[in-house]
Write a protein that holds these residues in place. Structure first.
Motif, PDB file in Angstrom:
ATOM      1  N   LEU B 167       7.247 -39.919  12.826  1.00  0.00           N
ATOM      2  CA  LEU B 167       8.144 -39.862  11.661  1.00  0.00           C
ATOM      3  C   LEU B 167       8.355 -41.268  11.110  1.00  0.00           C
ATOM      4  O   LEU B 167       8.352 -41.479   9.894  1.00  0.00           O
ATOM      5  CB  LEU B 167       9.507 -39.273  12.052  1.00  0.00           C
ATOM      6  N   ALA B 168       8.522 -42.245  12.016  1.00  0.00           N
ATOM      7  CA  ALA B 168       8.760 -43.622  11.581  1.00  0.00           C
ATOM      8  C   ALA B 168       7.546 -44.166  10.836  1.00  0.00           C
ATOM      9  O   ALA B 168       7.689 -44.889   9.847  1.00  0.00           O
ATOM     10  CB  ALA B 168       9.091 -44.501  12.783  1.00  0.00           C
ATOM     11  N   ILE B 169       6.340 -43.779  11.281  1.00  0.00           N
ATOM     12  CA  ILE B 169       5.126 -44.228  10.592  1.00  0.00           C
ATOM     13  C   ILE B 169       5.059 -43.617   9.196  1.00  0.00           C
ATOM     14  O   ILE B 169       4.773 -44.291   8.211  1.00  0.00           O
ATOM     15  CB  ILE B 169       3.875 -43.862  11.428  1.00  0.00           C
ATOM     16  N   ARG B 170       5.387 -42.313   9.100  1.00  0.00           N
ATOM     17  CA  ARG B 170       5.384 -41.671   7.783  1.00  0.00           C
ATOM     18  C   ARG B 170       6.406 -42.330   6.873  1.00  0.00           C
ATOM     19  O   ARG B 170       6.155 -42.562   5.686  1.00  0.00           O
ATOM     20  CB  ARG B 170       5.690 -40.178   7.923  1.00  0.00           C
ATOM     21  N   ALA B 171       7.587 -42.635   7.405  1.00  0.00           N
ATOM     22  CA  ALA B 171       8.635 -43.236   6.585  1.00  0.00           C
ATOM     23  C   ALA B 171       8.239 -44.651   6.153  1.00  0.00           C
ATOM     24  O   ALA B 171       8.599 -45.082   5.061  1.00  0.00           O
ATOM     25  CB  ALA B 171       9.952 -43.268   7.354  1.00  0.00           C
ATOM     26  N   THR B 172       7.463 -45.358   6.989  1.00  0.00           N
ATOM     27  CA  THR B 172       7.053 -46.721   6.638  1.00  0.00           C
ATOM     28  C   THR B 172       6.221 -46.714   5.359  1.00  0.00           C
ATOM     29  O   THR B 172       6.365 -47.595   4.518  1.00  0.00           O
ATOM     30  CB  THR B 172       6.235 -47.344   7.783  1.00  0.00           C
ATOM     31  N   GLY B 173       5.357 -45.707   5.212  1.00  0.00           N
ATOM     32  CA  GLY B 173       4.553 -45.627   4.002  1.00  0.00           C
ATOM     33  C   GLY B 173       5.357 -45.139   2.812  1.00  0.00           C
ATOM     34  O   GLY B 173       4.971 -45.313   1.666  1.00  0.00           O
ATOM     35  N   ASN B 174       6.483 -44.501   3.095  1.00  0.00           N
ATOM     36  CA  ASN B 174       7.277 -43.855   2.063  1.00  0.00           C
ATOM     37  C   ASN B 174       8.387 -44.768   1.552  1.00  0.00           C
ATOM     38  O   ASN B 174       8.616 -44.870   0.348  1.00  0.00           O
ATOM     39  CB  ASN B 174       7.881 -42.593   2.678  1.00  0.00           C
ATOM     40  N   PRO B 176       9.867 -48.429   3.257  1.00  0.00           N
ATOM     41  CA  PRO B 176      10.049 -49.363   4.378  1.00  0.00           C
ATOM     42  C   PRO B 176      11.512 -49.808   4.539  1.00  0.00           C
ATOM     43  O   PRO B 176      11.955 -50.048   5.664  1.00  0.00           O
ATOM     44  CB  PRO B 176       9.168 -50.562   4.005  1.00  0.00           C
ATOM     45  N   ALA B 177      12.248 -49.875   3.427  1.00  0.00           N
ATOM     46  CA  ALA B 177      13.649 -50.309   3.506  1.00  0.00           C
ATOM     47  C   ALA B 177      14.447 -49.331   4.361  1.00  0.00           C
ATOM     48  O   ALA B 177      15.303 -49.715   5.159  1.00  0.00           O
ATOM     49  CB  ALA B 177      14.248 -50.407   2.114  1.00  0.00           C
ATOM     50  N   MET B 178      14.145 -48.029   4.196  1.00  0.00           N
ATOM     51  CA  MET B 178      14.851 -47.014   4.961  1.00  0.00           C
ATOM     52  C   MET B 178      14.509 -47.130   6.452  1.00  0.00           C
ATOM     53  O   MET B 178      15.358 -46.896   7.306  1.00  0.00           O
ATOM     54  CB  MET B 178      14.478 -45.637   4.405  1.00  0.00           C
ATOM     55  N   VAL B 179      13.262 -47.522   6.756  1.00  0.00           N
ATOM     56  CA  VAL B 179      12.857 -47.682   8.152  1.00  0.00           C
ATOM     57  C   VAL B 179      13.648 -48.824   8.781  1.00  0.00           C
ATOM     58  O   VAL B 179      14.181 -48.694   9.884  1.00  0.00           O
ATOM     59  CB  VAL B 179      11.341 -47.962   8.237  1.00  0.00           C
ATOM     60  N   ARG B 180      13.760 -49.927   8.042  1.00  0.00           N
ATOM     61  CA  ARG B 180      14.533 -51.069   8.546  1.00  0.00           C
ATOM     62  C   ARG B 180      15.978 -50.668   8.768  1.00  0.00           C
ATOM     63  O   ARG B 180      16.583 -51.033   9.779  1.00  0.00           O
ATOM     64  CB  ARG B 180      14.455 -52.232   7.561  1.00  0.00           C
ATOM     65  N   SER B 181      16.567 -49.903   7.838  1.00  0.00           N
ATOM     66  CA  SER B 181      17.974 -49.572   8.050  1.00  0.00           C
ATOM     67  C   SER B 181      18.154 -48.549   9.162  1.00  0.00           C
ATOM     68  O   SER B 181      19.266 -48.320   9.612  1.00  0.00           O
ATOM     69  CB  SER B 181      18.672 -49.141   6.751  1.00  0.00           C
ATOM     70  N   SER B 182      17.048 -47.934   9.621  1.00  0.00           N
ATOM     71  CA  SER B 182      17.143 -47.086  10.812  1.00  0.00           C
ATOM     72  C   SER B 182      16.855 -47.899  12.068  1.00  0.00           C
ATOM     73  O   SER B 182      16.481 -47.347  13.098  1.00  0.00           O
ATOM     74  CB  SER B 182      16.164 -45.917  10.720  1.00  0.00           C
ATOM     75  N   SER B 183      16.989 -49.200  11.989  1.00  0.00           N
ATOM     76  CA  SER B 183      16.763 -50.141  13.100  1.00  0.00           C
ATOM     77  C   SER B 183      15.365 -50.059  13.678  1.00  0.00           C
ATOM     78  O   SER B 183      15.167 -50.208  14.871  1.00  0.00           O
ATOM     79  CB  SER B 183      17.755 -49.981  14.245  1.00  0.00           C
ATOM     80  N   ILE B 184      14.372 -49.777  12.831  1.00  0.00           N
ATOM     81  CA  ILE B 184      12.987 -49.763  13.292  1.00  0.00           C
ATOM     82  C   ILE B 184      12.244 -50.845  12.525  1.00  0.00           C
ATOM     83  O   ILE B 184      12.425 -50.988  11.313  1.00  0.00           O
ATOM     84  CB  ILE B 184      12.331 -48.384  13.043  1.00  0.00           C
TER      85      ILE B 184
END
Lengths: 261, 323
Positions: B167-174, B176-184
């Motif tokens: 899921l984190a990989i999919r979100a990274t392409g979608n 990246p700011a949201m991935v960072r705010s999910s502490s990833i």
């Protein structure tokens, strides 16, 4: 809870575009404080949030959150304890992924190889139903299909999923229509109050700045120029704020985006 | 057993399509999920082929050769990811640089020889040949072997992309700011994604080499365009809104259809060297068509205005373009 000591930030130093966005800012917040921040465009409000959340490192000074020095911590590490909402509802969620998938990432639960369980889904459903937007029935819908207000509400839920030590709200209702903005603000207030979250909120709405929270600060040219709280703040009106701004900054508050009521 | 020619075409297309579909699945991960156009694909494909061949020849163990090829692919993906997440090199450029560097490494692995031959070597396909020996399906052993490999990859990807890391990989392409705010850390998810896609690309190269029983140093050339064309063809049949296992199957179908069209074109005496031009044109059409479609109303208005010789006057509502 939050101790900001004498931080400064200059962008593009040494060039013609050099801009001092923060100049020796200090701010102390106690646990449970809800501070509203007002100021003209370019006053340094969003830069202050960027410094706290770790979008960049400050040139000097220190930032201590709950006893831990986070001055040089990368942004994704700070995100564990700091929740942040932007004006743009697009920024907080992954549009192609479902509500469940977004919440699951924000929940921070389980190891890398763990999957969303039925129990998780049940928990997400309960939290979504608290928003009162009917999103609990559309959990498999891509977030990109939701309205701005719905996306912002989901982002709020994500930012506060595990109660953060600090919540940064950067005009998070400014891009929404008035009715939706009010609704999202109401949800914000409920979540912040119920979890006793320490919170900083930038707003262009002067009345909101006075109505919400227990303290208000005013910024101009990268500095905090006025701060109020307690009994003194309760007596203030919007016109008092404008007079105070003029007195402390030596200029009129530019009123193109400021809402007076 | 000689097969009628049209069956032969289908079989070759299915075989090559299945093997190259593993590269398409690698791009499904890097291009569709991570939103990165990984131009190291060509080099990584050849790397897998060369490493797989060398290990198969020297050890005689096909399983070991596949593991070695995939490990080489992981390393290649790691370097590409490292350049773009830690060295500040643009992602397209990272791929091109790795691709260039890999050429020397592949020659080094192949001992300076332009081709390697595996005629007397046990390959991944040997067990399938023995399994189907003396059955009516003996001729299909390569297709079966490829099908097993592709199925395993699809099952792996479908399960993996549902994990938290997936899921984190999919979100990274979608976003990246949201991935960072999910502490990833998006640099971490990008690296994992490119390592996995590299290992799949290398696996695909390894299998093609073992299927053909030979490797040439240019086996990877043009692979990224062919795989992208297949991916986009697959996307026509299975929309991006469908669930991931279906989209992965769509990518495989795209690869088979591409090979089928190519095989039929060969029957009509198209020279083999036209393959790359065909794949280039397919990629251009697949990416440009939706873009041009969205621009069509504006283009039509401009064309009409020019033909009438009158300057463009906004229509009654003024809500159109300002072209």
């Amino acid at each position: 809870m939050l101790k900001i000591n004498n931080i400064s930030k200059t962008f593009n130093p040494g060039t013609v575009n050099a801009k001092t966005a923060l100049s020796h800012v200090s701010l102390h917040l106690d646990k449970g404080d809800f501070v509203s921040i007002i100021g003209a465009n370019g006053a340094g409000k969003s830069t202050l949030f960027g410094a706290i959340a770790g979008s960049f490192f400050t040139d000097e000074g220190s930032i201590i959150l709950d006893g831990e020095d986070i001055t040089l911590q990368p942004d994704h590490k700070r995100a564990k304890v700091i929740g942040r909402l932007f004006q743009d509802p697009q920024l907080g969620t992954a549009p192609a992924m479902s509500i469940t998938e977004n919440l699951s990432l924000a929940s921070g639960r389980g190891g890398w190889m763990s999957r969303v369980t039925k129990k998780d889904v049940q928990d997400f459903r309960e939290r979504l139903s608290m928003l009162g937007m009917g999103l609990e029935d559309r959990m498999n819908m891509p977030v990109g299909l939701l309205s701005g207000g719905q996306r912002q509400a989901v982002t709020l839920l994500m930012a506060t999923f595990t109660t953060p030590k600090l919540l940064l709200l950067d005009e998070h209702t400014a891009a929404l229509d008035p009715a939706t903005a009010e609704k999202v603000l109401e949800i914000t207030e409920t979540i912040v109050r119920e979890n006793n979250i320490t919170c900083l909120m930038v707003t262009h709405n002067m009345q909101t700045a006075l109505d919400l929270g227990n303290r208000t600060i005013m910024m101009d040219a990268g500095k905090i120029i006025y701060e109020t709280g307690g009994e003194e703040r309760k007596k203030l009106t919007v016109s008092d704020l404008l007079v105070l701004f003029h007195k402390n900054s030596g200029k009129e508050m530019n009123t193109d985006r400021i809402l007076l009521s | 057993m000689p097969l009628p020619p049209f069956v032969g075409i289908f079989q070759t297309a299915a075989e090559l399509g299945l093997i190259s579909s593993i590269t398409v699945l690698a791009l499904f991960l890097s291009y569709s999920m991570l939103n990165i156009c990984d131009l190291s694909t060509d080099g990584c494909f050849a790397l897998g082929a060369a490493v797989g061949a060398m290990v198969a020849i020297s050890s005689g163990n096909p399983l070991l050769s596949i593991l070695a090829a995939m490990l080489a692919g992981v390393l290649s993906g790691f370097v590409t990811a490292f350049l773009q997440t830690k060295m500040g090199i643009n992602s397209l450029l990272s791929g091109i640089i790795v691709n260039t560097g890999l050429y020397s490494i592949i020659m080094l692995i192949m001992g300076g020889r332009p081709t390697l031959n595996m005629n007397n070597t046990d390959t991944y396909f040997t067990p399938f040949k023995m399994l189907l020996d003396k059955t009516p399906f003996a001729g299909l052993y390569k297709t079966l072997g490829a099908l097993v490999a592709v199925t395993l990859v699809i099952v792996f990807l479908s399960l993996f992309l549902r994990t938290r890391l997936g899921l984190a990989i999919r979100a990274t392409g979608n976003n990246p700011a949201m991935v960072r705010s999910s502490s990833i850390n998006p640099a971490f998810t990008t690296t994992v994604g490119l390592c996995i896609s590299g290992s799949l690309t290398a696996l695909s190269g390894c299998l093609l080499a073992q299927c053909q029983k030979s490797v040439s140093s240019d086996i990877g050339s043009g692979r990224v365009t062919i795989a992208l064309a297949s991916l986009l063809i697959g996307g026509i049949f299975i929309s991006a809104r469908r669930k991931i296992p279906f989209r992965a199957i769509g990518a495989v179908l795209g690869a088979i259809i591409f090979q089928l069209v190519y095989a039929i074109a060969l029957r009509f005496n198209m020279p083999a060297y036209m393959l790359k031009l065909v794949s280039a044109v397919i990629v251009i059409l697949a990416i440009a068509t939706p873009y041009l479609n969205s621009k069509r109303p504006d283009l039509v208005r401009r064309f009409k205005a020019r033909r009438n010789g009158t300057p463009e006057v906004p229509a009654n509502d003024g809500g159109g373009s300002n072209a």
